[in-house]
Design a protein around this motif. Structure first.
Motif, PDB file in Angstrom:
ATOM      1  N   UNK A 149       0.795  -0.915   0.118  1.00 11.44           N
ATOM      2  CA  UNK A 149       0.227  -0.100  -0.206  1.00 11.44           C
ATOM      3  C   UNK A 149       0.712   1.065   0.089  1.00 11.44           C
ATOM      4  N   UNK A 150       0.213   2.489  -0.786  1.00  7.97           N
ATOM      5  CA  UNK A 150       0.938   3.431  -1.195  1.00  7.97           C
ATOM      6  C   UNK A 150       2.579   3.612  -1.122  1.00  7.97           C
ATOM      7  N   UNK A 151       2.800   2.762  -2.139  1.00  9.94           N
ATOM      8  CA  UNK A 151       3.949   1.991  -3.129  1.00  9.94           C
ATOM      9  C   UNK A 151       4.849   3.187  -3.716  1.00  9.94           C
ATOM     10  N   UNK A 152       5.496   3.999  -3.085  1.00  9.56           N
ATOM     11  CA  UNK A 152       5.764   5.201  -4.188  1.00  9.56           C
ATOM     12  C   UNK A 152       7.733   5.131  -3.552  1.00  9.56           C
ATOM     13  N   UNK A 153       8.423   4.376  -4.965  1.00  5.34           N
ATOM     14  CA  UNK A 153       9.548   4.164  -4.756  1.00  5.34           C
ATOM     15  C   UNK A 153      10.129   4.724  -6.135  1.00  5.34           C
ATOM     16  N   UNK A 154      11.446   5.062  -6.049  1.00  3.59           N
ATOM     17  CA  UNK A 154      12.701   6.095  -7.679  1.00  3.59           C
ATOM     18  C   UNK A 154      12.164   4.740  -8.797  1.00  3.59           C
ATOM     19  N   UNK A 155      12.225   3.303  -8.288  1.00  2.00           N
ATOM     20  CA  UNK A 155      13.116   3.080  -9.380  1.00  2.00           C
ATOM     21  C   UNK A 155      10.795   2.687  -9.792  1.00  2.00           C
ATOM     22  N   UNK A 156      10.157   3.666  -9.815  1.00  2.00           N
ATOM     23  CA  UNK A 156       8.813   3.270 -10.567  1.00  2.00           C
ATOM     24  C   UNK A 156       8.999   4.399 -12.204  1.00  2.00           C
ATOM     25  N   UNK A 157       9.513   5.504 -11.445  1.00  3.82           N
ATOM     26  CA  UNK A 157       9.708   6.306 -12.958  1.00  3.82           C
ATOM     27  C   UNK A 157      10.873   5.816 -13.872  1.00  3.82           C
ATOM     28  N   UNK A 158      12.027   4.621 -13.123  1.00  2.19           N
ATOM     29  CA  UNK A 158      12.777   4.201 -14.267  1.00  2.19           C
ATOM     30  C   UNK A 158      12.251   3.551 -15.139  1.00  2.19           C
ATOM     31  N   UNK A 159      11.597   2.518 -14.080  1.00  2.49           N
ATOM     32  CA  UNK A 159      10.257   1.279 -14.731  1.00  2.49           C
ATOM     33  C   UNK A 159       9.941   2.128 -16.082  1.00  2.49           C
ATOM     34  N   UNK A 160       8.859   3.355 -15.961  1.00  2.00           N
ATOM     35  CA  UNK A 160       8.476   3.016 -17.141  1.00  2.00           C
ATOM     36  C   UNK A 160       8.772   4.442 -18.257  1.00  2.00           C
ATOM     37  N   UNK A 161      10.199   4.564 -18.298  1.00  2.00           N
ATOM     38  CA  UNK A 161      11.333   5.176 -19.080  1.00  2.00           C
ATOM     39  C   UNK A 161      11.134   3.599 -19.714  1.00  2.00           C
ATOM     40  N   UNK A 162      11.749   3.005 -18.590  1.00  2.00           N
ATOM     41  CA  UNK A 162      12.273   1.837 -19.433  1.00  2.00           C
ATOM     42  C   UNK A 162      11.436   1.210 -20.172  1.00  2.00           C
ATOM     43  N   UNK A 163       9.757   0.971 -20.007  1.00  2.00           N
ATOM     44  CA  UNK A 163       8.791   0.323 -20.884  1.00  2.00           C
ATOM     45  C   UNK A 163       8.442   0.917 -22.101  1.00  2.00           C
TER      46      UNK A 163
END
Length: 325
Positions: A249-263
């Motif tokens: 819940x409430x997951x907010x990690x810097x990797x999310x932005x990197x993953x979205x850019x990667x996809x």
């Protein structure tokens, strides 16, 4: 195969598809399932009209569907040559089928990955492991469901296993020798992304789930006996009804932005990407799943539904192409 335009789900495992079938029905999106197990592909024929979503898995050979991967490559090449809209299309299937391709692409994007050596030929493993830090794990380059992952505490232990013929030959002949990542807590995190947006993140219990981290309910059941499986690498046997997955819940990690850019960079439109938070403070990404599955218990508590997000996304793509049909 229908002649009316539709969304075509290209896959080989009906046991995984129930939640998606329900989601498409709920969203009112016309759906055709195209099972790529065996068949005939006429390259001179014109493909049907529609949006084509590939869910072919790297683990298809473990279900007796070894032909599905190359069949899917052929079908996707044919579809794209005719300009059909594909989702997780021809280029993405290569990432799904090769952990080497995933890891090199992740590293090029500046994302931390495990130290890895690709070993071609099982007989070469003992020599490759001689100077590799211990303990370590080995896994198949083209695998799934954690079935090929095994821990070794020394190069000699690995050499003995090779000599005894204990190791299965990988489907593509490539075994990965990889650093053992020690998690700060016995969990991994799987980040679910649809259309380059975060749906939610899931924590998987590695003490009970071991290396078996497929969230689909069917993955936890022995197809022959119907019994709950004890996953490889588990240190605590799961009890009947015990949940191995929970919503972060409430997951907010810097990797999310990197993953979205990667996809975005690699044209991946549906994915579940896994990472481990280690005892030494790293966040290490080790797997990109482009045929992601969802867990029913997590879905019941999540703020959004993964299958419904996919159905809505593909419905939008379909409507943009066939609104007047």
């Amino acid at each position: 195969m229908t002649t009316a335009p539709a969304v075509y789900a290209i896959h080989e495992n009906p046991d995984w598809f129930g939640p998606f079938r329900d989601a498409f029905e709920a969203e009112g999106v016309p759906l055709v399932e195209w099972l790529l197990v065996d068949g005939v592909l006429d390259l001179d024929a014109v493909p049907p009209e529609g949006v084509f979503w590939s869910r072919i898995s790297a683990s298809s050979h473990t279900r007796g569907h070894a032909r599905s991967k190359d069949y899917a490559r052929s079908v996707l090449s044919w579809l794209e040559s005719h300009g059909r809209r594909t989702v997780n299309g021809r280029s993405v299937i290569e990432l799904e089928m090769s952990k080497v391709a995933q890891l090199t692409a992740l590293r090029a994007a500046g994302i931390d990955t495990p130290r890895t050596v690709a070993v071609i030929g099982t007989h070469n493993l003992p020599a490759a492991a001689q100077d590799f830090p211990t303990p370590f794990v080995i896994k198949h380059n083209q695998g799934g469901k954690g079935i090929s992952v095994r821990r070794f505490d020394s190069a000699d232990e690995l050499a003995s296993a090779v000599e005894a013929g204990e190791l299965d030959e990988p489907e593509d002949g490539i075994t990965l020798l990889q650093e053992l990542l020690v998690a700060a807590e016995p969990t991994i995190t799987r980040v679910e992304i649809v259309d380059h947006e975060l749906v939610y993140a899931v924590a998987a219990d590695t003490a009970r789930g071991g290396y078996q981290l497929c969230p689909a309910d069917a993955c936890a059941i022995d197809p022959d006996t119907g019994a709950l499986l004890t996953p490889p690498g588990a240190t605590i046997a799961p009890e009947p009804g015990e949940q191995l997955f929970r919503l972060r819940e409430g997951f907010n990690h810097p990797l999310v932005a990197q993953y979205i850019d990667f996809t975005r960079r690699h044209g991946i439109e549906v994915a579940g990407i896994e990472f481990i938070e280690t005892v030494d403070g790293r966040a290490v990404t080790y797997d990109v799943n482009t045929n992601t599955n969802y867990n029913a218990v997590v879905e019941a508590t999540a703020p959004a539904s993964g299958p419904r997000a996919i159905a809505r996304f593909l419905g939008r793509e379909f409507a943009s192409l066939y609104a007047t049909v």
